[in-house]
Design a protein around this motif. Structure first.
Motif, mmCIF file in Angstrom:
data_model
loop_
_atom_site.group_PDB
_atom_site.id
_atom_site.type_symbol
_atom_site.label_atom_id
_atom_site.label_comp_id
_atom_site.label_asym_id
_atom_site.label_seq_id
_atom_site.Cartn_x
_atom_site.Cartn_y
_atom_site.Cartn_z
ATOM 1 N N PRO A 82 -66.604 43.326 -79.489
ATOM 2 C CA PRO A 82 -65.661 44.153 -80.224
ATOM 3 C C PRO A 82 -65.134 45.634 -79.337
ATOM 4 C CG PRO A 82 -67.778 44.572 -80.927
ATOM 5 C CD PRO A 82 -67.896 43.449 -79.722
ATOM 6 N N ILE A 83 -64.361 45.268 -78.381
ATOM 7 C CA ILE A 83 -63.983 46.375 -77.548
ATOM 8 C C ILE A 83 -62.490 46.249 -77.361
ATOM 9 C CG2 ILE A 83 -63.834 47.667 -75.490
ATOM 10 C CD1 ILE A 83 -66.993 47.037 -75.116
ATOM 11 N N THR A 84 -61.542 47.355 -77.985
ATOM 12 C CA THR A 84 -60.306 47.002 -77.825
ATOM 13 C C THR A 84 -59.475 48.162 -76.955
ATOM 14 O OG1 THR A 84 -60.327 46.066 -80.159
ATOM 15 C CG2 THR A 84 -58.090 46.758 -79.324
ATOM 16 N N PRO A 85 -58.736 47.881 -76.054
ATOM 17 C CA PRO A 85 -58.013 48.702 -75.270
ATOM 18 C C PRO A 85 -57.054 49.569 -76.392
ATOM 19 C CG PRO A 85 -57.376 46.681 -74.355
ATOM 20 C CD PRO A 85 -58.244 46.442 -75.577
ATOM 21 N N LEU A 86 -56.797 50.774 -76.038
ATOM 22 C CA LEU A 86 -56.121 51.774 -76.953
ATOM 23 C C LEU A 86 -55.451 52.814 -76.056
ATOM 24 C CD1 LEU A 86 -56.264 52.790 -79.848
ATOM 25 C CD2 LEU A 86 -57.818 54.314 -79.321
ATOM 26 N N SER A 87 -53.902 52.963 -76.372
ATOM 27 C CA SER A 87 -53.533 54.027 -75.860
ATOM 28 C C SER A 87 -53.814 55.333 -76.136
ATOM 29 C CB SER A 87 -51.577 53.789 -76.164
ATOM 30 O OG SER A 87 -51.140 52.551 -76.017
ATOM 31 N N LEU A 88 -53.502 56.217 -75.210
ATOM 32 C CA LEU A 88 -54.165 57.637 -75.323
ATOM 33 C C LEU A 88 -53.034 58.810 -74.944
ATOM 34 C CD1 LEU A 88 -56.485 59.743 -76.190
ATOM 35 C CD2 LEU A 88 -57.036 59.363 -73.634
ATOM 36 N N ARG A 89 -53.053 59.634 -75.806
ATOM 37 C CA ARG A 89 -52.008 60.808 -75.712
ATOM 38 C C ARG A 89 -52.699 62.080 -75.571
ATOM 39 N NH1 ARG A 89 -47.738 58.325 -79.746
ATOM 40 N NH2 ARG A 89 -49.190 59.436 -81.410
ATOM 41 N N VAL A 90 -52.482 62.879 -74.573
ATOM 42 C CA VAL A 90 -53.467 63.957 -74.529
ATOM 43 C C VAL A 90 -52.519 65.244 -74.512
ATOM 44 C CG1 VAL A 90 -54.736 65.405 -73.006
ATOM 45 C CG2 VAL A 90 -55.159 62.991 -72.882
ATOM 46 N N HIS A 91 -52.816 66.299 -75.542
ATOM 47 C CA HIS A 91 -52.169 67.555 -75.906
ATOM 48 C C HIS A 91 -52.704 68.541 -75.151
ATOM 49 C CE1 HIS A 91 -50.022 65.475 -79.444
ATOM 50 N NE2 HIS A 91 -50.840 64.336 -78.944
ATOM 51 N N SER A 92 -52.178 69.454 -74.612
ATOM 52 C CA SER A 92 -52.819 70.731 -74.252
ATOM 53 C C SER A 92 -51.739 71.687 -73.862
ATOM 54 C CB SER A 92 -53.415 70.603 -72.655
ATOM 55 O OG SER A 92 -53.988 71.644 -72.386
ATOM 56 N N THR A 93 -52.145 73.158 -74.374
ATOM 57 C CA THR A 93 -51.269 74.237 -73.962
ATOM 58 C C THR A 93 -51.656 74.924 -72.695
ATOM 59 O OG1 THR A 93 -51.034 74.323 -76.511
ATOM 60 C CG2 THR A 93 -50.482 76.262 -75.191
ATOM 61 N N LYS A 94 -53.088 74.855 -72.566
ATOM 62 C CA LYS A 94 -53.543 75.725 -71.782
ATOM 63 C C LYS A 94 -53.875 75.224 -70.387
ATOM 64 C CE LYS A 94 -56.808 77.843 -75.196
ATOM 65 N NZ LYS A 94 -58.205 77.871 -75.763
ATOM 66 N N HIS A 95 -53.655 74.016 -70.290
ATOM 67 C CA HIS A 95 -53.927 73.079 -68.699
ATOM 68 C C HIS A 95 -52.597 72.538 -68.257
ATOM 69 C CE1 HIS A 95 -57.856 73.568 -70.806
ATOM 70 N NE2 HIS A 95 -58.295 73.783 -69.515
ATOM 71 N N ASP A 96 -52.454 72.524 -67.119
ATOM 72 C CA ASP A 96 -51.417 71.819 -66.708
ATOM 73 C C ASP A 96 -51.871 70.395 -66.073
ATOM 74 O OD1 ASP A 96 -52.726 72.176 -64.254
ATOM 75 O OD2 ASP A 96 -51.218 74.042 -63.357
ATOM 76 N N PRO A 134 -46.077 68.423 -81.479
ATOM 77 C CA PRO A 134 -46.475 69.843 -81.094
ATOM 78 C C PRO A 134 -45.847 70.944 -81.943
ATOM 79 C CG PRO A 134 -46.700 68.598 -79.383
ATOM 80 C CD PRO A 134 -45.704 67.949 -80.315
ATOM 81 N N SER A 135 -46.360 71.815 -82.507
ATOM 82 C CA SER A 135 -45.752 73.105 -83.287
ATOM 83 C C SER A 135 -45.421 74.235 -82.160
ATOM 84 C CB SER A 135 -46.567 73.447 -84.208
ATOM 85 O OG SER A 135 -47.918 73.786 -84.154
ATOM 86 N N ASP A 136 -46.251 73.990 -81.210
ATOM 87 C CA ASP A 136 -46.234 74.817 -79.878
ATOM 88 C C ASP A 136 -45.338 74.693 -78.909
ATOM 89 O OD1 ASP A 136 -46.585 76.858 -78.229
ATOM 90 O OD2 ASP A 136 -48.577 77.135 -78.583
ATOM 91 N N ALA A 137 -44.135 75.366 -78.732
ATOM 92 C CA ALA A 137 -43.425 75.001 -77.553
ATOM 93 C C ALA A 137 -44.064 74.760 -76.373
ATOM 94 C CB ALA A 137 -42.201 75.907 -77.627
ATOM 95 N N ALA A 138 -45.370 75.638 -76.095
ATOM 96 C CA ALA A 138 -46.033 75.423 -74.824
ATOM 97 C C ALA A 138 -46.809 74.315 -74.662
ATOM 98 C CB ALA A 138 -46.788 76.775 -74.760
ATOM 99 N N THR A 139 -46.921 73.447 -75.810
ATOM 100 C CA THR A 139 -47.775 72.338 -75.621
ATOM 101 C C THR A 139 -47.151 71.214 -74.701
ATOM 102 O OG1 THR A 139 -48.780 72.816 -77.969
ATOM 103 C CG2 THR A 139 -48.883 70.603 -76.927
ATOM 104 N N SER A 140 -47.849 70.647 -73.763
ATOM 105 C CA SER A 140 -47.484 69.533 -73.085
ATOM 106 C C SER A 140 -48.141 68.208 -73.573
ATOM 107 C CB SER A 140 -47.592 69.712 -71.644
ATOM 108 O OG SER A 140 -46.803 71.062 -71.199
ATOM 109 N N VAL A 141 -47.532 67.013 -73.361
ATOM 110 C CA VAL A 141 -48.299 65.862 -73.856
ATOM 111 C C VAL A 141 -48.241 64.984 -72.542
ATOM 112 C CG1 VAL A 141 -48.390 64.085 -75.411
ATOM 113 C CG2 VAL A 141 -47.234 66.128 -76.248
#
Length: 356
Positions: free
Chosen positions: A81-95, A121-128
């Motif tokens: 019972p293991i299923t692949p999953l898409s992942l999005r990472v949100h960060s403001t502080k890291h490039d 993202p509500s913060d314009a500095a957030t990258s995904v």
């Protein structure tokens, strides 16, 4: 390795250790003892989410090993019972360059405009970024898979709580609360959040372990996202779709330490909700009104951010495996590998007590 080993703890780590030992040491006798039923403690509340990352070098290596182990297990046994999953990472502080030193899989910059409005993202500095090789497991079902796979070789004893551990020259003796005496060449302590209970503290009190309350809220998934998880890296929080996309599990860092399993009965408190809403206000303010309940337990954390796998006695008869910092499922195969290495090192030191 011809010896007898008793594993204390029937969660995902205990069963992963049993599986690894039996896979690699056919002549080894393994018994697993659980105070309740399999996967009824922290494993029952696990999100079962694998992120391909590690905040230090040891955890990155363990994460990559475990990811490959699970991938091979799934290829060999499609019913796992293991299923692949898409992942999005949100960060403001890291490039991207900084995150690339933490994640073990490539990151691809995403257009913020394609995100559902509920989690935009509500913060314009957030990258995904999109990240590969995330997956999710039904952890109790995975434990049941291990149970069935090892049924003819693994000896199990359920409903037995350990009251004392006694070391002898040629073995380790366990005394259970119902008066049984069990002996083995080695024991492996996989107690999860029970690591600091009285029966274990003489061995665990100097390991730097702390027990933390772990809380996840259930939210209405207004975007009906079914196969994408969102990790808010700066806040150590994530969304995981539940029930075919009908709900989100929202996991966040609950800063309450020094608890025990007896303190955490699975009921959400107003303080839990308040802290969750505080984090939601930062990462997804549009979902602050979507709470539907949640789940609570606790887990063992180390002082280093990496799991503890360590021999607790000079003769190697008692090994501790745990304090995985909320990543018991994610790192269980690597933890089991390290236990196997310690157990094999011990087996070269002398005879089995049964041979004496």
């Amino acid at each position: 390795m011809k010896q007898s080993i008793i594993i204390i703890g029937g969660g995902i780590i205990g069963y992963s250790v049993a599986s690894m030992l039996l896979e690699n040491s056919p002549s080894c006798s393994v018994t697993l003892i659980e105070q309740d039923l399999p996967a009824t403690g922290a494993s029952a509340r696990s999100a079962g989410l694998h992120f391909p990352l590690g905040r230090n070098e040891r955890v990155r290596e363990m994460s990559l090993f475990s990811e490959r182990y699970y991938r091979n297990l799934k290829a060999e046994h499609p019913e796992v019972p293991i299923t692949p999953l898409s992942l999005r990472v949100h960060s403001t502080k890291h490039d991207a360059e900084t995150l690339a030193t933490i994640f073990t899989s490539p990151l691809t910059r995403m257009d913020r405009d394609v995100l559902p409005s509920a989690i935009a993202p509500s913060d314009a500095a957030t990258s995904v970024w999109a990240v590969e090789h995330a997956q999710v497991a039904d952890v109790p079902a995975l434990v049941r898979f291990y149970c069935g796979r090892m049924a003819d070789r693994l000896q199990t004893r359920f409903g037995l709580k350990i009251s004392a551990i006694r070391e002898a020259e040629d073995c380790v003796e366990l005394i259970t609360q119902d008066g049984q005496s069990l002996r083995a060449d080695q024991i492996v302590l996989c107690p999860g959040p029970w690591a600091l209970e009285p029966e274990f503290t003489s061995y665990t009190q100097d390991l730097g372990i702390r027990i933390k309350r772990v809380v996840a809220l259930h939210l209405e998934n207004r975007a009906n996202v079914q196969a994408v998880a969102d990790l808010f890296f700066d806040d150590d929080a994530f969304f995981l779709p539940l029930e075919n996309g009908g709900k989100y599990l929202f996991s966040f860092t609950r800063t309450q330490w020094g608890v025990s399993p007896q303190d955490c009965h699975g009921r959400i408190t107003p303080q839990d909700v308040d802290q969750g809403l505080e984090v939601l206000a930062k990462v997804a303010p549009n979902l602050r009104s979507a709470t539907l309940g949640g789940q609570v337990f606790c887990d063992a954390y180390s002082s280093t951010g990496a799991p503890i796998v360590k021999s607790l006695t000079e003769n190697g008869r008692i090994i501790f495996a745990g304090a995985a910092n909320g990543s018991g499922y994610r790192l269980a195969p690597a933890i089991a590998r390290d236990v196997l290495q310690l157990a094999e090192a011990y087996s070269t030191m002398g005879l089995s007590y049964e041979d004496l």
